[in-house]
Design a protein around this motif. Structure first.
Motif, mmCIF file in Angstrom:
data_model
loop_
_atom_site.group_PDB
_atom_site.id
_atom_site.type_symbol
_atom_site.label_atom_id
_atom_site.label_comp_id
_atom_site.label_asym_id
_atom_site.label_seq_id
_atom_site.Cartn_x
_atom_site.Cartn_y
_atom_site.Cartn_z
ATOM 1 N N GLU A 169 0.803 -1.229 0.000
ATOM 2 C CA GLU A 169 0.000 0.000 0.000
ATOM 3 C C GLU A 169 0.832 1.274 0.000
ATOM 4 O O GLU A 169 0.429 2.276 -0.607
ATOM 5 N N HIS A 170 2.002 1.255 0.673
ATOM 6 C CA HIS A 170 2.657 2.526 0.965
ATOM 7 C C HIS A 170 4.139 2.613 0.610
ATOM 8 O O HIS A 170 4.692 3.724 0.655
ATOM 9 N N ASP A 171 4.788 1.524 0.284
ATOM 10 C CA ASP A 171 6.220 1.593 0.031
ATOM 11 C C ASP A 171 6.522 2.480 -1.182
ATOM 12 O O ASP A 171 5.912 2.334 -2.249
ATOM 13 N N VAL A 174 7.991 0.563 -4.265
ATOM 14 C CA VAL A 174 6.903 -0.140 -4.944
ATOM 15 C C VAL A 174 6.099 0.853 -5.789
ATOM 16 O O VAL A 174 5.715 0.557 -6.929
ATOM 17 N N ALA A 175 5.873 2.034 -5.250
ATOM 18 C CA ALA A 175 5.075 3.053 -5.952
ATOM 19 C C ALA A 175 5.687 3.452 -7.281
ATOM 20 O O ALA A 175 4.973 3.880 -8.203
ATOM 21 N N TRP A 176 7.007 3.313 -7.412
ATOM 22 C CA TRP A 176 7.665 3.704 -8.670
ATOM 23 C C TRP A 176 7.093 2.932 -9.865
ATOM 24 O O TRP A 176 7.055 3.451 -10.970
ATOM 25 N N GLY A 177 6.620 1.704 -9.642
ATOM 26 C CA GLY A 177 6.073 0.906 -10.746
ATOM 27 C C GLY A 177 4.936 1.599 -11.478
ATOM 28 O O GLY A 177 4.723 1.365 -12.672
ATOM 29 N N PRO A 186 3.874 1.860 -17.287
ATOM 30 C CA PRO A 186 3.694 1.536 -15.875
ATOM 31 C C PRO A 186 3.022 0.174 -15.694
ATOM 32 O O PRO A 186 2.479 -0.393 -16.633
ATOM 33 N N VAL A 187 3.060 -0.313 -14.473
ATOM 34 C CA VAL A 187 2.326 -1.540 -14.162
ATOM 35 C C VAL A 187 0.833 -1.212 -14.143
ATOM 36 O O VAL A 187 0.437 -0.042 -14.048
ATOM 37 N N PRO A 188 -0.040 -2.211 -14.233
ATOM 38 C CA PRO A 188 -1.479 -1.934 -14.301
ATOM 39 C C PRO A 188 -2.031 -1.286 -13.039
ATOM 40 O O PRO A 188 -1.548 -1.502 -11.934
ATOM 41 N N GLY A 189 -3.103 -0.502 -13.227
ATOM 42 C CA GLY A 189 -3.842 0.069 -12.107
ATOM 43 C C GLY A 189 -3.089 1.165 -11.388
ATOM 44 O O GLY A 189 -2.360 1.945 -11.985
ATOM 45 N N ASN A 190 -3.254 1.195 -10.054
ATOM 46 C CA ASN A 190 -2.527 2.149 -9.218
ATOM 47 C C ASN A 190 -2.220 1.491 -7.878
ATOM 48 O O ASN A 190 -2.710 0.401 -7.574
#
Length: 213
Positions: A169-171, A174-177, A186-190
């Motif tokens: 949820e918060h890293d 991880v958010a960079w994806g 980007p990776v799918p979704g959010n």
């Protein structure tokens, strides 16, 4: 875009036990909303899957669309060097993970990768840029194997399932994806959707998909 329906079989060992007499009947398919390659299904899309274990497996299968994307796998390699781009090409220039997964003296990850994407040089960046430890390698593994690894504290950095949810949820790394910079896919979704899927997977028992290999 026209929205179609796709069929997902609800399988708990390929059949379910009827309430009376212990007889077995084929699982009933459930319709899931079709999504594009850049989208993720919402947790509510899986509510129609009545069997808790089957729903948990289906949730992880949706999560795996992020986990197995090259943006993630490139930093979870099976060897000592990261990959790059959608074709998982060897990192250029050649680098190795080093003793702390952050490169070696003179070629540390932070020597090029800052805490944010660099627009002019196109060098990607995020806080704490580094490789995942070898114990967390995803490259070449099935979705079922990655799932089992993700649940194992000996192979997930000593995390509990609650901490796995928090990480999803918060890293910031991880958010960079979802924000890879330049013209990268980007990776799918959010991240919020991914975190919600992870939380729902844990809440339904953190079941792993069956290995089809």
């Amino acid at each position: 875009m026209r929205i179609e329906l796709v069929w997902v079989a609800l399988v708990s060992a390929a059949a379910v036990t009827a309430c009376r007499g212990g007889s077995r009947r084929a699982a009933t398919p459930v319709e899931l909303r079709a999504v594009g390659p850049d989208e993720l299904r919402a947790v509510a899309d899986f509510d129609a899957i009545g069997d808790r274990t089957a729903r948990s497996r289906a949730l992880f299968a949706e999560m795996s669309r992020v986990i197995t994307h090259p943006r993630c796998v490139n930093c979870h390699p099976a060897g000592d060097s990261p990959h790059q781009r959608l074709a998982t090409e060897p990192h250029d220039p050649p680098v190795v993970r080093g003793p702390a997964d952050r490169g070696v003296v003179g070629m540390e990850c932070a020597g090029c990768h800052q805490d944010r994407n660099q627009a002019h040089t196109r060098v990607p960046g995020a806080p704490e840029w580094h490789l995942a430890p070898l114990a967390m390698a995803w490259e070449g593994k099935t979705v079922a194997a990655i799932c089992a690894q993700l649940k194992d504290p000996a192979r997930n950095g000593g995390k509990t399932l609650a901490q796995i949810v928090e990480h999803a949820e918060h890293d910031a790394l991880v958010a960079w994806g979802w924000d890879p910079g330049a013209d990268r896919e980007p990776v799918p979704g959010n991240q919020a959707q991914f975190g919600a899927l992870t939380a729902a997977w844990v809440a339904t028992g953190a079941a792993c998909p069956e290995d089809v290999r």
